[in-house]
Motif scaffolding. Sequence first.
Motif, PDB file in Angstrom:
ATOM      1  N   VAL A 113       1.131  -0.808  -0.108  1.00 30.33           N
ATOM      2  CA  VAL A 113      -0.042  -0.227   0.068  1.00 30.33           C
ATOM      3  C   VAL A 113       1.116   1.202  -0.194  1.00 30.33           C
ATOM      4  CG1 VAL A 113      -2.012  -0.974   1.305  1.00 30.33           C
ATOM      5  CG2 VAL A 113      -0.490  -0.090   2.342  1.00 30.33           C
ATOM      6  N   GLY A 114       2.335   1.356   0.320  1.00 32.08           N
ATOM      7  CA  GLY A 114       3.193   2.358   0.341  1.00 32.08           C
ATOM      8  C   GLY A 114       4.028   2.028   0.609  1.00 32.08           C
ATOM      9  N   MET A 115       5.310   3.192   0.839  1.00 32.31           N
ATOM     10  CA  MET A 115       6.858   2.393   1.171  1.00 32.31           C
ATOM     11  C   MET A 115       7.219   3.814   2.680  1.00 32.31           C
ATOM     12  SD  MET A 115       9.868   4.358   0.830  1.00 32.31           S
ATOM     13  CE  MET A 115       9.148   5.756  -0.169  1.00 32.31           C
ATOM     14  N   ILE A 116       7.529   2.649   3.017  1.00 34.77           N
ATOM     15  CA  ILE A 116       8.700   3.442   4.275  1.00 34.77           C
ATOM     16  C   ILE A 116      10.067   3.529   4.215  1.00 34.77           C
ATOM     17  CG2 ILE A 116       8.663   2.325   5.730  1.00 34.77           C
ATOM     18  CD1 ILE A 116       7.518   4.621   7.876  1.00 34.77           C
ATOM     19  N   ARG A 117      11.043   4.316   4.465  1.00 32.15           N
ATOM     20  CA  ARG A 117      12.567   4.360   4.282  1.00 32.15           C
ATOM     21  C   ARG A 117      12.604   4.400   5.658  1.00 32.15           C
ATOM     22  NH1 ARG A 117      14.549   9.266   4.082  1.00 32.15           N
ATOM     23  NH2 ARG A 117      13.073  10.688   2.153  1.00 32.15           N
ATOM     24  N   MET A 118      14.525   4.464   5.189  1.00 30.93           N
ATOM     25  CA  MET A 118      15.274   4.692   6.368  1.00 30.93           C
ATOM     26  C   MET A 118      16.840   5.483   6.084  1.00 30.93           C
ATOM     27  SD  MET A 118      15.888   2.420   9.635  1.00 30.93           S
ATOM     28  CE  MET A 118      16.165   1.014   9.679  1.00 30.93           C
ATOM     29  N   SER A 119      17.846   6.077   6.279  1.00 34.33           N
ATOM     30  CA  SER A 119      18.610   6.680   5.717  1.00 34.33           C
ATOM     31  C   SER A 119      19.721   6.124   6.935  1.00 34.33           C
ATOM     32  CB  SER A 119      18.715   7.749   4.121  1.00 34.33           C
ATOM     33  OG  SER A 119      17.550   6.892   3.774  1.00 34.33           O
ATOM     34  N   HIS A 120      20.526   6.446   6.946  1.00 34.33           N
ATOM     35  CA  HIS A 120      21.863   7.011   7.403  1.00 34.33           C
ATOM     36  C   HIS A 120      22.121   9.026   7.432  1.00 34.33           C
ATOM     37  CE1 HIS A 120      23.779   3.619   9.384  1.00 34.33           C
ATOM     38  NE2 HIS A 120      23.583   2.666   8.265  1.00 34.33           N
ATOM     39  N   HIS A 121      21.883   9.079   8.597  1.00 37.93           N
ATOM     40  CA  HIS A 121      22.046  10.456   8.392  1.00 37.93           C
ATOM     41  C   HIS A 121      23.254  11.027   8.349  1.00 37.93           C
ATOM     42  CE1 HIS A 121      21.031  14.854  10.034  1.00 37.93           C
ATOM     43  NE2 HIS A 121      20.345  15.115   9.202  1.00 37.93           N
ATOM     44  N   GLU A 122      23.861  12.184   8.349  1.00 37.19           N
ATOM     45  CA  GLU A 122      25.248  12.475   8.725  1.00 37.19           C
ATOM     46  C   GLU A 122      25.638  12.357  10.266  1.00 37.19           C
ATOM     47  OE1 GLU A 122      24.386  17.452   8.286  1.00 37.19           O
ATOM     48  OE2 GLU A 122      24.586  16.307   6.334  1.00 37.19           O
ATOM     49  N   LYS A 123      24.476  12.745  10.843  1.00 34.23           N
ATOM     50  CA  LYS A 123      25.090  12.719  12.903  1.00 34.23           C
ATOM     51  C   LYS A 123      24.936  11.573  12.728  1.00 34.23           C
ATOM     52  CE  LYS A 123      23.187  17.527  13.397  1.00 34.23           C
ATOM     53  NZ  LYS A 123      22.138  17.964  13.657  1.00 34.23           N
TER      54      LYS A 123
END
Length: 163
Positions: free
Chosen positions: A78-88
């Motif tokens: 039904v959709g998408m969710i993501r997580m990405s490494h942040h610079e911190k």
Amino acid sequence: MSSNVQLTPIDEQTLEPLLSVAVAEAEPDDVMPPVEAPAGWSHARREAFREFHRARFDGLDGTARTLMFAIMVDGDVVGMIRMSHHEKPATMETGMWLGKSARGQGIAATALRLLLAEAVGAGARLVVAETTADNTPALGVLRRAGAEFERDGEAVRARIRLG
């Protein structure tokens, strides 16, 4: 319905159903970065959608440093969710979208809660997100997750502390 929500890492098996939901229930600019292509869901834009997601199949340790999940309800994408490494350090950035038929049912809040657990498992202590001041549904989901907000004009930055 939100109790039947699951997150499944996007791979070749979930990519086409995700694209189908995007084409049927979302605008290209709401679900993918801008590309030089004819307006709407042209062949070129569909291919760019596929390539964008395939470039992230290798997850947090890959080149894009992003883990993307299909949001599933009763086995349907039904959709998408993501997580990405942040610079911190110990920080992840998130974003999500849902097809129009899945909105307003608590699915986004459940998906975010599941993603926050994934972020903790990946060693994050903070999750950040960006939206706009007029995106009332996103602000509500983030607020229910305990986000603190910082506004800069129309841009809104959310911070969710973990653990």
